[in-house]
Design an enzyme around this catalytic site. Structure first.
Site, mmCIF file in Angstrom:
data_model
loop_
_atom_site.group_PDB
_atom_site.id
_atom_site.type_symbol
_atom_site.label_atom_id
_atom_site.label_comp_id
_atom_site.label_asym_id
_atom_site.label_seq_id
_atom_site.Cartn_x
_atom_site.Cartn_y
_atom_site.Cartn_z
ATOM 1 N N HIS A 299 -17.896 3.246 6.734
ATOM 2 C CA HIS A 299 -16.501 3.269 7.185
ATOM 3 C C HIS A 299 -16.223 4.491 8.053
ATOM 4 O O HIS A 299 -16.602 5.603 7.694
ATOM 5 C CB HIS A 299 -15.540 3.354 5.987
ATOM 6 C CG HIS A 299 -15.494 2.102 5.169
ATOM 7 N ND1 HIS A 299 -14.561 1.899 4.187
ATOM 8 C CD2 HIS A 299 -16.249 0.983 5.199
ATOM 9 C CE1 HIS A 299 -14.751 0.707 3.633
ATOM 10 N NE2 HIS A 299 -15.780 0.136 4.233
ATOM 11 N N GLU B 236 -19.514 1.850 -7.151
ATOM 12 C CA GLU B 236 -20.037 1.465 -8.463
ATOM 13 C C GLU B 236 -20.219 -0.051 -8.594
ATOM 14 O O GLU B 236 -21.158 -0.534 -9.224
ATOM 15 C CB GLU B 236 -19.088 1.951 -9.544
ATOM 16 C CG GLU B 236 -19.797 2.346 -10.816
ATOM 17 C CD GLU B 236 -18.844 3.040 -11.760
ATOM 18 O OE1 GLU B 236 -18.653 2.482 -12.850
ATOM 19 O OE2 GLU B 236 -18.286 4.090 -11.384
ATOM 20 N N LYS C 2 0.821 -1.214 0.000
ATOM 21 C CA LYS C 2 0.000 0.000 0.000
ATOM 22 C C LYS C 2 0.859 1.270 0.000
ATOM 23 O O LYS C 2 0.547 2.247 -0.667
ATOM 24 C CB LYS C 2 -0.925 -0.013 1.229
ATOM 25 C CG LYS C 2 -2.001 1.020 1.159
ATOM 26 C CD LYS C 2 -3.138 0.694 2.084
ATOM 27 C CE LYS C 2 -4.262 1.669 1.875
ATOM 28 N NZ LYS C 2 -5.461 1.303 2.609
ATOM 29 N N HIS D 294 -14.262 -9.980 -2.576
ATOM 30 C CA HIS D 294 -12.834 -9.886 -2.242
ATOM 31 C C HIS D 294 -12.081 -11.129 -2.739
ATOM 32 O O HIS D 294 -11.022 -11.012 -3.347
ATOM 33 C CB HIS D 294 -12.722 -9.758 -0.717
ATOM 34 C CG HIS D 294 -11.340 -9.521 -0.224
ATOM 35 N ND1 HIS D 294 -10.724 -8.307 -0.332
ATOM 36 C CD2 HIS D 294 -10.449 -10.350 0.377
ATOM 37 C CE1 HIS D 294 -9.513 -8.384 0.178
ATOM 38 N NE2 HIS D 294 -9.320 -9.623 0.609
ATOM 39 N N GLU E 232 -9.417 1.922 11.624
ATOM 40 C CA GLU E 232 -10.523 1.940 10.664
ATOM 41 C C GLU E 232 -11.621 1.006 11.160
ATOM 42 O O GLU E 232 -11.349 -0.136 11.535
ATOM 43 C CB GLU E 232 -10.053 1.488 9.274
ATOM 44 C CG GLU E 232 -11.169 1.611 8.248
ATOM 45 C CD GLU E 232 -10.837 0.960 6.912
ATOM 46 O OE1 GLU E 232 -10.685 1.686 5.936
ATOM 47 O OE2 GLU E 232 -10.723 -0.289 6.868
HETATM 48 P P1 0O2 Z 1 -8.007 -4.965 3.363
HETATM 49 O O1 0O2 Z 1 -7.486 -6.287 2.934
HETATM 50 O O2 0O2 Z 1 -9.389 -5.057 3.915
HETATM 51 O O3 0O2 Z 1 -7.092 -4.229 4.271
HETATM 52 P P2 0O2 Z 1 -7.597 3.044 1.263
HETATM 53 O O4 0O2 Z 1 -8.095 2.725 2.654
HETATM 54 O O5 0O2 Z 1 -6.686 4.198 1.259
HETATM 55 O O6 0O2 Z 1 -7.096 1.816 0.555
HETATM 56 P P3 0O2 Z 1 -9.919 4.317 0.545
HETATM 57 O O7 0O2 Z 1 -10.640 4.347 -0.762
HETATM 58 O O8 0O2 Z 1 -9.592 5.606 1.154
HETATM 59 O O9 0O2 Z 1 -8.679 3.436 0.288
HETATM 60 O O10 0O2 Z 1 -10.628 3.502 1.647
HETATM 61 P P4 0O2 Z 1 -12.040 2.878 1.680
HETATM 62 O O11 0O2 Z 1 -12.801 3.182 0.443
HETATM 63 O O12 0O2 Z 1 -12.609 3.336 2.971
HETATM 64 O O13 0O2 Z 1 -11.753 1.306 1.650
HETATM 65 C C1 0O2 Z 1 -10.846 0.683 2.471
HETATM 66 C C2 0O2 Z 1 -11.216 -0.752 2.783
HETATM 67 O O14 0O2 Z 1 -12.614 -0.986 2.543
HETATM 68 C C3 0O2 Z 1 -10.512 -1.775 1.911
HETATM 69 O O15 0O2 Z 1 -9.269 -2.034 2.507
HETATM 70 C C4 0O2 Z 1 -11.474 -2.957 1.988
HETATM 71 O O16 0O2 Z 1 -11.354 -3.642 3.233
HETATM 72 C C5 0O2 Z 1 -12.818 -2.280 1.978
HETATM 73 N N1 0O2 Z 1 -13.309 -2.079 0.611
HETATM 74 C C6 0O2 Z 1 -13.391 -0.914 -0.075
HETATM 75 N N2 0O2 Z 1 -13.919 -1.116 -1.278
HETATM 76 C C7 0O2 Z 1 -14.185 -2.423 -1.393
HETATM 77 C C8 0O2 Z 1 -14.762 -3.236 -2.429
HETATM 78 O O17 0O2 Z 1 -15.132 -2.780 -3.504
HETATM 79 N N3 0O2 Z 1 -14.883 -4.580 -2.171
HETATM 80 C C9 0O2 Z 1 -14.497 -5.130 -0.987
HETATM 81 N N4 0O2 Z 1 -14.669 -6.449 -0.826
HETATM 82 N N5 0O2 Z 1 -13.942 -4.392 0.018
HETATM 83 C C10 0O2 Z 1 -13.790 -3.053 -0.180
HETATM 84 P P5 0O2 Z 1 -8.059 -2.659 1.690
HETATM 85 O O18 0O2 Z 1 -6.821 -2.057 2.225
HETATM 86 O O19 0O2 Z 1 -8.309 -2.511 0.223
HETATM 87 O O20 0O2 Z 1 -8.096 -4.176 1.986
#
Ligand code: 0O2
Length: 284
Positions: A188, A181, A121, A223, A207
């Site tokens: 969150h 989408e 990341k 996922h 988080e």
């Molecule tokens: P993991 O394996 O759970 O740690 P960022 O947090 O910076 O990556 P963003 O967009 O600011 O990105 O954060 P957001 O949108 O709050 O999403 C963060 C986490 O939400 C992701 O962490 C996933 O756990 C979950 N998530 C977001 N979008 C999706 C999605 O489309 N499908 C699924 N299944 N989970 C989602 P990580 O770090 O990607 O993964």
């Protein structure tokens, strides 16, 4: 400059990087952890010395020990913050169960990001290679996921948590009100929680993902598919996933409507509750 690194000697948010003799911050490439580990294991220190970014005369085993110690301190603070938030959710859950024999919280899961996932990341987000920047910009190193039966309970939990005086809300994204989408739905929060250590107090981000069982089921299947195809999911599967997300959202809505109807029926005709609707019923 390595892709990402840690400053040796940094062990708290406030601490500044130690300066080397030449006055420049001393940076250890964290990939050196893996490379030095391989070198130590393979007993092939010499050929890997330059690869691992280990200065001549410096034993990779010492570098490894040093880097490991600082990463352990870094991760420890996130682990404690996670414990704090997990305790808070468990208190809410137990209190509800004791008072009502029902809790809006179905499951609680927590996780610390693995070093590999954190490194990926940091590289993907182009985060500067120091711990302070990583702390500032990566806010899901500690994560907790709460699942509920009903959509309205997700907001109830979020409110109960964010009302607590020692938690500060740093960010809120409502993917339930505005699904992604692909159909992803979840509420969150990034909250900052104080961790009281022996010599200092640190504010650590955690988080919190709150969603219904149906949303969670969808997210975990999506996922798995996403990882199976390394992000290149065939279009027809994406279409199916979006359609299934719509069905899951419809299920949540129907279940919510059912609960509301049962609640208002019970209020209108409390005598009905005798046998069918106990006060401890989740549909109360
Ligand atoms: P993991 O394996 O759970 O740690 P960022 O947090 O910076 O990556 P963003 O967009 O600011 O990105 O954060 P957001 O949108 O709050 O999403 C963060 C986490 O939400 C992701 O962490 C996933 O756990 C979950 N998530 C977001 N979008 C999706 C999605 O489309 N499908 C699924 N299944 N989970 C989602 P990580 O770090 O990607 O993964």
């Amino acid at each position: 400059m390595p892709e990402w690194g840690i400053y040796r000697g940094v062990s708290s948010y406030e601490a500044q990087p130690e300066k080397s003799a030449a006055g420049a911050p001393e940076v250890v490439d964290p990939t050196a952890v893996l490379k030095a580990e391989a070198a130590v294991k393979a007993d092939a220190v010499e050929p890997l010395r330059s690869l691992a970014g280990v200065a001549p005369g410096e034993d990779p085993r010492d570098v490894l020990r040093d880097v490991r110690a600082h990463l352990a301190t870094f991760m420890m603070e996130y682990k404690f913050a996670l414990d704090e938030v997990e305790t808070k959710t468990n208190i809410l859950r137990e209190e509800f169960e004791l008072a009502n024999d029902y809790s809006p919280i179905e499951h609680v899961k927590s996780r610390l990001k693995s070093l590999e996932s954190l490194a990926e990341k940091v590289a993907r987000m182009n985060v500067p290679s120091d711990l302070a920047s990583i702390r500032e910009e990566i806010r899901d190193i500690a994560g907790i996921r709460v699942t509920t039966a009903f959509v309205e309970d997700t907001y109830l939990i979020a409110d109960m948590l964010t009302r607590q005086r020692d938690l500060t809300v740093l960010a809120r994204k409502d993917y339930i009100a505005e699904p992604k989408e692909n159909g992803y739905q979840s509420l969150h929060l990034v909250v900052s929680v104080p961790v009281f250590l022996s010599d200092r107090t640190v504010e650590v981000p955690v988080e919190v993902q709150i969603r219904t069982i149906a949303m969670d089921f969808w997210a975990s299947v999506e996922h798995q598919i996403y990882y199976k195809y390394a992000g290149q999911v065939p279009p027809h599967l994406n279409l199916t996933l979006t359609e299934v997300a719509r069905i899951a959202a419809a299920l949540d809505m129907e279940m919510g409507a059912l609960r509301s109807e049962v609640q208002s029926l019970a209020q209108e005709a409390p005598q009905v509750r005798g046998e069918t609707f106990r006060p401890d019923d989740p549909l109360r």
